[in-house]
Structure formats: C-alpha cells, structure tokens
Design a protein around this motif. Structure first.
Motif, short mmCIF file in Angstrom:
data_model
loop_
_atom_site.label_atom_id
_atom_site.label_comp_id
_atom_site.label_asym_id
_atom_site.label_seq_id
_atom_site.Cartn_x
_atom_site.Cartn_y
_atom_site.Cartn_z
N TYR A 1 -6.47 0.37 13.21
CA TYR A 1 -5.76 0.97 12.08
C TYR A 1 -6.35 0.50 10.76
O TYR A 1 -6.85 -0.61 10.66
CB TYR A 1 -4.28 0.56 12.09
CG TYR A 1 -3.52 1.05 13.29
CD1 TYR A 1 -2.74 2.19 13.21
CD2 TYR A 1 -3.56 0.36 14.50
CE1 TYR A 1 -2.03 2.65 14.30
CE2 TYR A 1 -2.85 0.81 15.60
CZ TYR A 1 -2.09 1.95 15.50
OH TYR A 1 -1.38 2.39 16.58
N ILE A 2 -6.25 1.34 9.76
CA ILE A 2 -6.46 0.92 8.38
C ILE A 2 -5.05 0.78 7.82
O ILE A 2 -4.29 1.75 7.78
CB ILE A 2 -7.26 1.95 7.58
CG1 ILE A 2 -8.67 2.08 8.15
CG2 ILE A 2 -7.30 1.55 6.09
CD1 ILE A 2 -9.49 3.19 7.50
N VAL A 3 -4.70 -0.43 7.41
CA VAL A 3 -3.34 -0.69 6.99
C VAL A 3 -3.23 -0.80 5.47
O VAL A 3 -2.21 -0.46 4.91
CB VAL A 3 -2.81 -1.98 7.65
CG1 VAL A 3 -1.38 -2.25 7.25
CG2 VAL A 3 -2.92 -1.88 9.16
N GLY A 4 -4.25 -1.25 4.82
CA GLY A 4 -4.19 -1.38 3.37
C GLY A 4 -5.13 -2.45 2.89
O GLY A 4 -5.93 -2.98 3.64
N PRO B 1 0.12 -6.97 5.14
CA PRO B 1 1.02 -5.84 4.91
C PRO B 1 2.10 -5.73 6.00
O PRO B 1 1.86 -6.01 7.17
CB PRO B 1 0.09 -4.62 4.94
CG PRO B 1 -1.24 -5.19 4.54
CD PRO B 1 -1.28 -6.56 5.14
N LYS B 2 3.30 -5.32 5.58
CA LYS B 2 4.43 -5.21 6.50
C LYS B 2 4.13 -4.31 7.69
O LYS B 2 4.51 -4.64 8.83
CB LYS B 2 5.66 -4.70 5.75
CG LYS B 2 6.92 -4.65 6.61
CD LYS B 2 8.11 -4.22 5.83
CE LYS B 2 9.41 -4.21 6.61
NZ LYS B 2 9.39 -4.04 8.02
N ASP B 3 3.46 -3.20 7.46
CA ASP B 3 3.12 -2.31 8.57
C ASP B 3 2.30 -3.04 9.63
O ASP B 3 2.51 -2.86 10.83
CB ASP B 3 2.34 -1.08 8.08
CG ASP B 3 3.22 -0.08 7.35
OD1 ASP B 3 4.46 -0.14 7.49
OD2 ASP B 3 2.66 0.77 6.65
N ALA B 4 1.36 -3.88 9.21
CA ALA B 4 0.54 -4.64 10.15
C ALA B 4 1.37 -5.68 10.88
O ALA B 4 1.25 -5.85 12.09
CB ALA B 4 -0.63 -5.30 9.42
N ARG B 5 2.24 -6.38 10.14
CA ARG B 5 3.11 -7.38 10.77
C ARG B 5 4.02 -6.72 11.81
O ARG B 5 4.19 -7.24 12.91
CB ARG B 5 3.94 -8.12 9.72
CG ARG B 5 3.11 -8.95 8.77
CD ARG B 5 3.96 -9.87 7.90
NE ARG B 5 5.16 -9.28 7.36
CZ ARG B 5 5.28 -8.74 6.15
NH1 ARG B 5 4.23 -8.68 5.34
NH2 ARG B 5 6.44 -8.25 5.74
N ASP B 6 4.59 -5.58 11.44
CA ASP B 6 5.48 -4.87 12.36
C ASP B 6 4.72 -4.39 13.60
O ASP B 6 5.21 -4.51 14.73
CB ASP B 6 6.14 -3.68 11.67
CG ASP B 6 7.17 -4.09 10.63
OD1 ASP B 6 7.55 -5.28 10.58
OD2 ASP B 6 7.57 -3.22 9.83
N MET C 1 0.85 -1.18 0.00
CA MET C 1 0.00 0.00 0.00
C MET C 1 0.89 1.23 0.00
O MET C 1 1.83 1.34 0.76
CB MET C 1 -0.88 -0.03 1.25
CG MET C 1 -1.61 1.26 1.50
SD MET C 1 -2.60 1.16 3.00
CE MET C 1 -2.84 2.87 3.28
N ALA C 2 0.58 2.14 -0.85
CA ALA C 2 1.31 3.39 -0.85
C ALA C 2 0.78 4.27 0.27
O ALA C 2 -0.41 4.28 0.56
CB ALA C 2 1.13 4.09 -2.19
N GLY C 3 1.65 4.99 0.94
CA GLY C 3 1.20 5.86 2.02
C GLY C 3 1.39 5.21 3.36
O GLY C 3 2.02 4.18 3.50
N LYS C 4 0.81 5.86 4.36
CA LYS C 4 0.97 5.39 5.73
C LYS C 4 -0.31 4.79 6.26
O LYS C 4 -1.38 4.99 5.71
CB LYS C 4 1.39 6.57 6.61
CG LYS C 4 2.73 7.15 6.24
CD LYS C 4 3.12 8.26 7.19
CE LYS C 4 4.48 8.79 6.84
NZ LYS C 4 4.94 9.79 7.78
N MET C 5 -0.17 4.10 7.38
CA MET C 5 -1.34 3.57 8.07
C MET C 5 -2.20 4.72 8.56
O MET C 5 -1.68 5.79 8.88
CB MET C 5 -0.92 2.74 9.28
CG MET C 5 -0.25 1.45 8.97
SD MET C 5 -0.01 0.44 10.45
CE MET C 5 1.09 1.45 11.43
N ILE C 6 -3.49 4.47 8.62
CA ILE C 6 -4.41 5.45 9.18
C ILE C 6 -4.83 4.93 10.55
O ILE C 6 -5.37 3.83 10.67
CB ILE C 6 -5.65 5.62 8.28
CG1 ILE C 6 -5.22 6.11 6.89
CG2 ILE C 6 -6.64 6.59 8.92
CD1 ILE C 6 -6.34 6.06 5.87
#
Length: 78
Positions: free
Chosen positions: A13-16, A29-34, A1-6
C-alpha cells in the motif's frame, strides 16, 4: 494524509508521507497502524539499506520469521 490508501500488488500500500520532527521522530499514519494492528507500546524493528531506505517491521512478525529461518536451517543440517 488526505484521501485514501492506494492498494498495490501483493498486499502493498501507499499510505502517505511523514515528516521527521526535530527529535528524529515520525508518526505512522493511522491507516497503516490500523491495517497492521499496531498499537501504542508495540516494538518495531528498524531496517536500513543505504540504497533503498528505511523499513519498519513489526518485531513480533520478524521474530517469527527468524525462528522459521533458523528451524529450516537446522532441518537441512541434520
């Protein structure tokens, strides 16, 4: 997903978005895993509600929750 988490209320969170592959697989998504500290080889519990969709829950967290529920129930029965 382009952009940042909301970030929403209460730690949500909305991660993608993800697409389901030919074998029914998705990539978290990596942000969610992290954010959740998930790593390759971790086990997730899949919960399904026909009206609301699918939820993935870290199996270890769910087991701790379930043990807590069972302990409270035992305490109220005694």
């Amino acid at each position: 997903m382009a952009g940042k988490m909301i970030e929403g209320p209460d730690g949500r969170y909305i991660v993608g978005t993800v697409k389901i592959g030919e074998k029914g697989q998705i990539v978290i998504p990596k942000d969610a895993r992290d954010l959740l500290g998930l790593e390759a080889g971790d086990t997730l519990l899949v919960l399904v509600d026909k009206a609301q969709g699918i939820a993935l829950v870290d199996n270890e967290r769910f087991q701790r929750f379930a043990r807590g529920v069972l302990a409270v129930q035992q305490d109220t029965e005694e």
